[in-house]
Each structure stands twice: as C-alpha cells, then as structure tokens.
Design a protein around this motif. Structure first.
Motif, mmCIF file in Angstrom:
data_model
loop_
_atom_site.group_PDB
_atom_site.id
_atom_site.type_symbol
_atom_site.label_atom_id
_atom_site.label_comp_id
_atom_site.label_asym_id
_atom_site.label_seq_id
_atom_site.Cartn_x
_atom_site.Cartn_y
_atom_site.Cartn_z
ATOM 1 N N ILE A 165 0.842 -1.203 0.000
ATOM 2 C CA ILE A 165 0.000 0.000 0.000
ATOM 3 C C ILE A 165 0.876 1.250 0.000
ATOM 4 C CG2 ILE A 165 -1.623 1.363 1.397
ATOM 5 C CD1 ILE A 165 -2.891 -1.276 2.272
ATOM 6 N N VAL A 166 1.925 1.238 0.804
ATOM 7 C CA VAL A 166 2.834 2.392 0.864
ATOM 8 C C VAL A 166 3.486 2.613 -0.499
ATOM 9 C CG1 VAL A 166 4.980 3.275 1.891
ATOM 10 C CG2 VAL A 166 3.250 2.195 3.338
ATOM 11 N N SER A 184 2.396 1.638 -3.494
ATOM 12 C CA SER A 184 1.375 2.078 -4.455
ATOM 13 C C SER A 184 0.978 3.531 -4.219
ATOM 14 C CB SER A 184 0.129 1.192 -4.353
ATOM 15 O OG SER A 184 0.434 -0.126 -4.740
ATOM 16 N N ASN A 185 0.836 3.902 -2.967
ATOM 17 C CA ASN A 185 0.479 5.275 -2.626
ATOM 18 C C ASN A 185 1.555 6.252 -3.099
ATOM 19 O OD1 ASN A 185 -1.354 7.105 -1.041
ATOM 20 N ND2 ASN A 185 0.573 7.478 0.034
ATOM 21 N N THR A 186 2.813 5.899 -2.887
ATOM 22 C CA THR A 186 3.922 6.750 -3.313
ATOM 23 C C THR A 186 3.912 6.935 -4.826
ATOM 24 O OG1 THR A 186 5.263 6.050 -1.429
ATOM 25 C CG2 THR A 186 6.445 7.000 -3.300
ATOM 26 N N ALA A 209 1.324 6.623 -6.861
ATOM 27 C CA ALA A 209 0.134 7.391 -7.248
ATOM 28 C C ALA A 209 0.341 8.879 -6.994
ATOM 29 C CB ALA A 209 -1.093 6.888 -6.489
ATOM 30 N N ILE A 210 0.901 9.229 -5.846
ATOM 31 C CA ILE A 210 1.125 10.638 -5.527
ATOM 32 C C ILE A 210 2.133 11.260 -6.484
ATOM 33 C CG2 ILE A 210 2.116 12.192 -3.785
ATOM 34 C CD1 ILE A 210 0.557 10.628 -1.707
ATOM 35 N N ARG A 212 4.641 14.449 -0.954
ATOM 36 C CA ARG A 212 4.662 13.101 -0.397
ATOM 37 C C ARG A 212 3.547 13.020 0.634
ATOM 38 N NH1 ARG A 212 6.453 11.486 4.427
ATOM 39 N NH2 ARG A 212 7.383 12.992 5.803
ATOM 40 N N ALA A 213 3.039 11.832 0.840
ATOM 41 C CA ALA A 213 1.959 11.649 1.809
ATOM 42 C C ALA A 213 2.493 11.866 3.209
ATOM 43 C CB ALA A 213 1.368 10.248 1.684
ATOM 44 N N ILE A 243 -1.071 7.718 5.811
ATOM 45 C CA ILE A 243 -2.136 6.995 5.126
ATOM 46 C C ILE A 243 -3.061 6.484 6.223
ATOM 47 C CG2 ILE A 243 -2.724 5.025 3.665
ATOM 48 C CD1 ILE A 243 0.229 5.149 2.644
#
Length: 150
Positions: free
Chosen positions: A71-72, A74-76, A78-79, A87-88, A91
């Motif tokens: 998830i981390v 994929s999130n990185t 996507a952002i 950067r997030a 989450i």
C-alpha cells in the motif's frame, strides 16, 4: 576468518540493539495512547518488520505489515503521478472498529504502522507518531550507516 566472525558478532549486536530501541519506542507509544492495539516499524522494500508490538498475540502484526508495504509503495507511485513534489504525510485506513495509521519515515525506506480502536484518539495517535519520528529515524539511520560501512 576471525575478522569475519567479529563482523558477524558486531552486526548481530547492532541489529539486536536497534530492535530493542525501536521496541522501547513502540512500548512507549502503547503506554501513552488510549485504544492502542498494534504497531510496527517496517521496511518498505520487503515489508519485513524490524520491530513490532501487539496487545493481542492472535493478531499477526508482521504479516499485516508486509501487506501494508505494498500500500505504501502504491500510494507513493500514485502521488508522484499526481503531484511530483509532494509526499503523503500519512495513510489512514478506517474500519467500523479500527483505525490503521501508516506514516513513512522521511528520507528512509521505512514506515511506522499503528492500529488503534475507533474509540481511541486518532489526533493523539498522529501527534505521538510524529513526535517519535525523529528518534525512530535516528535509530534507523545509525543502523543503515553502520551497515553500509561493513
């Protein structure tokens, strides 16, 4: 051969020391945070926990952390597609019973995962993780620096 044994012993001691310090941080987090369930410090690349703590031995915190690493990542990605320079901060995944808070350690390939009951204080959880972040980063940086020198 003797030098190799010394390196292995030192390396083992270093890993033990790092894990102990991170474990102490997680125990401090658990003591200070109402609704605490589980927490882990996790390597993003392989999803391995370097330290973990759970109130319930039935909860497989290490296995969950491995899945959360994807998830981390994929999130990185996507952002980066959406905004190159951002950067997030964290989450948040919520269910009807729990909050799952994931916060990357800035500049390092690790994240902190925290699970609290919904009756817990999400704001306090965010504040405590952010407060402990420099100490976690310092321990991980020291470990990575020494590991690279070996």
């Amino acid at each position: 051969m003797c030098w190799l044994l010394n390196v292995l012993v030192f390396s083992s001691f270093l890993v033990f020391f790092m894990r102990k310090k991170l474990q102490d941080i997680l125990e401090s987090l658990a003591a200070d945070l109402p609704g605490f369930e589980s927490a882990a410090v996790v390597a993003v690349g392989d999803g391995l926990s370097v330290a973990e703590l759970s109130r319930d031995p039935q909860k497989e915190t290490a296995a969950a952390a491995a899945y959360l690493a994807s998830i981390v990542k994929s999130n990185t990605r996507a952002i980066k597609l959406l905004t190159e320079s951002q950067r997030a901060e964290d989450i948040l995944v919520s269910t009807d019973q729990f909050y799952y808070l994931i916060r990357e350690v800035p500049g390092l390939p690790f994240f902190v995962f925290l699970m609290i009951r919904r009756e817990g204080w999400l704001g306090m959880a965010r504040m405590l993780i952010k407060k402990l972040e420099p100490e976690v980063a310092s321990i991980l940086t020291t470990y990575l620096d020494v590991s690279e020198e070996m």
